[in-house]
Structures are given as structure tokens and as C-alpha cells.
Design a protein around this motif. Structure first.
Motif, mmCIF file in Angstrom:
data_model
loop_
_atom_site.group_PDB
_atom_site.id
_atom_site.type_symbol
_atom_site.label_atom_id
_atom_site.label_comp_id
_atom_site.label_asym_id
_atom_site.label_seq_id
_atom_site.Cartn_x
_atom_site.Cartn_y
_atom_site.Cartn_z
ATOM 1 N N MET A 1 0.840 -1.196 0.000
ATOM 2 C CA MET A 1 0.000 0.000 0.000
ATOM 3 C C MET A 1 0.876 1.247 0.000
ATOM 4 S SD MET A 1 -3.175 -0.815 2.559
ATOM 5 C CE MET A 1 -4.094 0.584 1.933
ATOM 6 N N ARG A 2 0.309 2.319 -0.486
ATOM 7 C CA ARG A 2 1.028 3.586 -0.527
ATOM 8 C C ARG A 2 0.722 4.414 0.710
ATOM 9 N NH1 ARG A 2 3.588 4.502 -5.073
ATOM 10 N NH2 ARG A 2 3.654 6.747 -4.731
ATOM 11 N N LYS A 3 1.653 5.307 1.063
ATOM 12 C CA LYS A 3 1.521 6.105 2.283
ATOM 13 C C LYS A 3 0.217 6.910 2.316
ATOM 14 C CE LYS A 3 6.472 6.741 3.138
ATOM 15 N NZ LYS A 3 7.562 7.720 3.219
ATOM 16 N N ALA A 4 -0.116 7.538 1.193
ATOM 17 C CA ALA A 4 -1.311 8.393 1.175
ATOM 18 C C ALA A 4 -2.569 7.596 1.504
ATOM 19 C CB ALA A 4 -1.451 9.083 -0.179
ATOM 20 N N ASP A 5 -2.692 6.369 0.981
ATOM 21 C CA ASP A 5 -3.859 5.535 1.253
ATOM 22 C C ASP A 5 -3.892 5.105 2.717
ATOM 23 O OD1 ASP A 5 -4.611 5.668 -1.460
ATOM 24 O OD2 ASP A 5 -3.302 3.973 -1.939
ATOM 25 N N LEU A 6 -2.735 4.669 3.218
ATOM 26 C CA LEU A 6 -2.650 4.267 4.624
ATOM 27 C C LEU A 6 -2.961 5.437 5.545
ATOM 28 C CD1 LEU A 6 0.567 2.098 4.364
ATOM 29 C CD2 LEU A 6 -1.688 1.260 5.054
ATOM 30 N N ARG A 7 -2.439 6.596 5.212
ATOM 31 C CA ARG A 7 -2.651 7.797 6.030
ATOM 32 C C ARG A 7 -4.134 8.142 6.098
ATOM 33 N NH1 ARG A 7 0.706 10.968 3.338
ATOM 34 N NH2 ARG A 7 2.456 10.420 4.705
ATOM 35 N N ARG A 8 -4.789 8.144 4.949
ATOM 36 C CA ARG A 8 -6.198 8.529 4.883
ATOM 37 C C ARG A 8 -7.083 7.565 5.680
ATOM 38 N NH1 ARG A 8 -6.193 9.041 -0.010
ATOM 39 N NH2 ARG A 8 -6.794 6.919 -0.620
ATOM 40 N N LEU B 1 19.715 10.932 23.532
ATOM 41 C CA LEU B 1 18.439 10.263 23.807
ATOM 42 C C LEU B 1 18.599 8.749 23.840
ATOM 43 C CD1 LEU B 1 16.251 12.432 21.422
ATOM 44 C CD2 LEU B 1 16.402 12.638 23.929
ATOM 45 N N ASP B 2 17.956 8.135 24.831
ATOM 46 C CA ASP B 2 17.929 6.670 24.919
ATOM 47 C C ASP B 2 16.783 6.080 24.114
ATOM 48 O OD1 ASP B 2 20.100 6.134 26.923
ATOM 49 O OD2 ASP B 2 18.848 7.500 28.089
ATOM 50 N N ALA B 3 15.676 6.805 24.047
ATOM 51 C CA ALA B 3 14.494 6.318 23.329
ATOM 52 C C ALA B 3 13.670 7.507 22.855
ATOM 53 C CB ALA B 3 13.652 5.418 24.223
ATOM 54 N N VAL B 4 12.970 7.274 21.748
ATOM 55 C CA VAL B 4 12.087 8.285 21.169
ATOM 56 C C VAL B 4 10.735 7.631 20.914
ATOM 57 C CG1 VAL B 4 11.687 9.871 19.240
ATOM 58 C CG2 VAL B 4 14.032 9.424 20.023
ATOM 59 N N LEU B 5 9.664 8.228 21.438
ATOM 60 C CA LEU B 5 8.309 7.797 21.104
ATOM 61 C C LEU B 5 7.893 8.559 19.847
ATOM 62 C CD1 LEU B 5 6.606 7.681 24.615
ATOM 63 C CD2 LEU B 5 7.921 5.919 23.427
ATOM 64 N N VAL B 6 7.521 7.821 18.822
ATOM 65 C CA VAL B 6 7.303 8.409 17.500
ATOM 66 C C VAL B 6 5.817 8.332 17.141
ATOM 67 C CG1 VAL B 6 7.976 8.296 15.072
ATOM 68 C CG2 VAL B 6 9.612 7.605 16.849
ATOM 69 N N PRO B 7 5.217 9.468 16.767
ATOM 70 C CA PRO B 7 3.819 9.424 16.315
ATOM 71 C C PRO B 7 3.738 8.786 14.938
ATOM 72 C CG PRO B 7 4.704 11.634 16.017
ATOM 73 C CD PRO B 7 5.782 10.824 16.701
ATOM 74 N N LEU B 8 2.637 8.103 14.668
ATOM 75 C CA LEU B 8 2.462 7.484 13.355
ATOM 76 C C LEU B 8 1.004 7.161 13.118
ATOM 77 C CD1 LEU B 8 1.900 4.255 13.944
ATOM 78 C CD2 LEU B 8 4.357 4.194 14.232
ATOM 79 N N VAL C 1 4.252 5.482 8.535
ATOM 80 C CA VAL C 1 3.528 6.553 7.865
ATOM 81 C C VAL C 1 3.129 7.562 8.928
ATOM 82 C CG1 VAL C 1 1.476 7.188 6.540
ATOM 83 C CG2 VAL C 1 2.620 4.995 6.106
ATOM 84 N N GLY C 2 3.598 8.801 8.757
ATOM 85 C CA GLY C 2 3.174 9.892 9.629
ATOM 86 C C GLY C 2 2.262 10.822 8.852
ATOM 87 N N TYR C 3 2.329 12.110 9.157
ATOM 88 C CA TYR C 3 1.487 13.077 8.440
ATOM 89 C C TYR C 3 2.119 13.546 7.140
ATOM 90 C CZ TYR C 3 -1.187 13.340 12.775
ATOM 91 O OH TYR C 3 -1.941 13.037 13.877
ATOM 92 N N GLY C 4 3.354 13.187 6.874
ATOM 93 C CA GLY C 4 3.962 13.509 5.600
ATOM 94 C C GLY C 4 4.886 14.710 5.589
ATOM 95 N N GLY C 5 5.130 15.313 6.751
ATOM 96 C CA GLY C 5 5.996 16.493 6.788
ATOM 97 C C GLY C 5 7.480 16.186 6.850
ATOM 98 N N GLY C 6 7.849 14.973 7.209
ATOM 99 C CA GLY C 6 9.257 14.591 7.275
ATOM 100 C C GLY C 6 9.996 15.068 8.517
ATOM 101 N N PHE C 7 9.287 15.689 9.471
ATOM 102 C CA PHE C 7 9.938 16.216 10.673
ATOM 103 C C PHE C 7 10.699 15.121 11.420
ATOM 104 C CE2 PHE C 7 6.581 19.396 10.127
ATOM 105 C CZ PHE C 7 7.288 20.568 10.326
ATOM 106 N N TYR C 8 10.032 13.976 11.628
ATOM 107 C CA TYR C 8 10.657 12.938 12.440
ATOM 108 C C TYR C 8 11.797 12.237 11.707
ATOM 109 C CZ TYR C 8 8.243 13.318 16.815
ATOM 110 O OH TYR C 8 7.818 13.759 18.039
ATOM 111 N N ASP C 9 11.691 12.046 10.405
ATOM 112 C CA ASP C 9 12.809 11.422 9.688
ATOM 113 C C ASP C 9 14.055 12.295 9.783
ATOM 114 O OD1 ASP C 9 11.643 8.955 8.715
ATOM 115 O OD2 ASP C 9 10.379 10.231 7.474
ATOM 116 N N ARG C 10 13.898 13.605 9.634
ATOM 117 C CA ARG C 10 15.057 14.503 9.751
ATOM 118 C C ARG C 10 15.620 14.499 11.171
ATOM 119 N NH1 ARG C 10 11.804 17.248 6.024
ATOM 120 N NH2 ARG C 10 10.716 18.444 7.630
#
Length: 196
Positions: free
Chosen positions: A1-8, A123-130, A140-149
């Protein structure tokens, strides 16, 4: 599946949850984190303050528990920078002053005492929204790329833990993963924990 479909589809299912269900599932996420991971051994946990209008996990359950148990664990949260694409991170303390950003997310007001800057390398751990994740830990997040950067700046060995209020198993494969996407090391739902 593609990110946009999963996100929606995931966002629509999450928005259908009522406030009581969001609270119940958020507390289950907290229980799973503290039962399945060596939280007491961590010095720094990075977490996100929830965007409640999108029914994100209510991370305040985690924060109040850490403060109530007087754990030595220190907490850090992100602040979107004026460039609109990058994050800086600040310690969250009980007396940290918060303000809402343009998306309605609470952020600490940087201050050398009540909200000092925290660097990703400690940081020892990061809780990541998805919204969704696949079997290799790609999310798949909201698509802004904040967390990947941000996540690429963390040191090797940092636990990258996705949180999802939906009891969704990882999908087989996200078709449009980018070379810059950073995979998770674990994924928590109210009912289960997956490790990658």
C-alpha cells in the motif's frame, strides 16, 4: 500500500474514536511501554505532546506517570523551528511553560532553567507518532518529514518506538518508502508490541 492511502484510512479510523476510548487506549500504550521496555534504565526519553483534535495518543498519561513515580528519567519534547521544517528539542519539567504552535500542538517555551535544549545524540528512546507501520518498521506519519530529519540525528542504539492508538498489525509493505525514511525499532499498540 502507498503512504497516502494508509494515512487517509488510518486517520479516519482514529478520528472515529471517542474521548473515553482515546484515554483508555492511551493508558494501555503507557502500560505496554513500561512493561516491555527498560524505561527505568533510560536517562532520556523523547516524546511528542499530542494533537488532541487528531486523536493522537494522549502522551500526558506517560508524563504524569513518570513525574508521579518520581523516576530519574528525564523527558524531552520537540519544538518546530521558524524554518517550518526542522525541530529542536527541550526538556519538559513540571514548571515548563507551554505555548501552542500553528498546528495547535503544545510546545515548551525555551528557557535555560525550565526548558533547556536537549540534543538528539543523548536520547535513549524516542516515542514516535504514526498512522501506520510495515513489517520492516517503516512508518507513515502526516507527511511532513519532521521525524525522519530528527531520527537520523539520534545515536545508534536509540530505541525508536512508534505508538498507535489503533490495534493495527504492521502492513506487509509500504510501497513508497524513501531512502531518507528512518525505520523504527519497535511498535506499540494498546494490544501488542512488535520489535523490528
Amino acid at each position: 500500500m502507498r503512504k497516502a492511502d494508509l494515512r487517509r484510512t488510518a486517520l479516519a479510523r482514529r478520528l472515529a474514536l471517542d474521548a473515553g476510548e482515546v484515554a483508555r487506549r492511551s493508558d494501555k500504550l503507557r502500560e505496554n511501554l513500561f512493561r516491555q521496555f527498560p524505561v527505568a534504565q533510560w536517562q532520556w526519553l523523547h516524546l511528542f505532546l499530542p494533537l488532541l483534535k487528531r486523536n493522537e495518543p494522549d502522551i500526558w498519561f506517560f508524563i504524569r506517570w513518570v513525574w508521579g513515580e518520581e523516576l530519574p528519567l528525564r523527558l524531552a519534547v520537540p519544538v518546530v523551528q521558524p524554518d517550518g521544517v526542522s525541530l529542536k528539542h527541550y526538556e519538559l519539567l513540571p514548571d515548563t511553560q507551554l505555548t501552542q504552535n500553528r498546528w495547535g500542538i503544545d510546545e515548551p517555551v525555551p528557557h535555560p532553567i525550565t526548558a533547556p535544549e536537549v540534543f538528539p545524540q543523548i536520547l535513549d528512546a524516542v516515542l514516535v507518532p504514526l498512522l501506520a507501520v510495515d513489517r520492516s518498521g517503516q512508518r507513515v506519519g502526516y507527511g511532513g518529514g519532521f521525524y525522519d530529519r530528527f531520527l537520523v540525528q539520534c545515536r545508534p542504539g536509540t530505541q525508536l518506538i512508534g505508538l498507535n492508538l489503533l490495534n493495527e498489525a504492521p502492513v506487509r509493505r509500504i510501497a513508497d518508502v524513501l531512502p531518507t525514511d528512518v525505520p523504527l525499532t519497535a511498535y506499540i499498540t494498546p494490544g501488542r508490541v512488535w520489535r523490528f
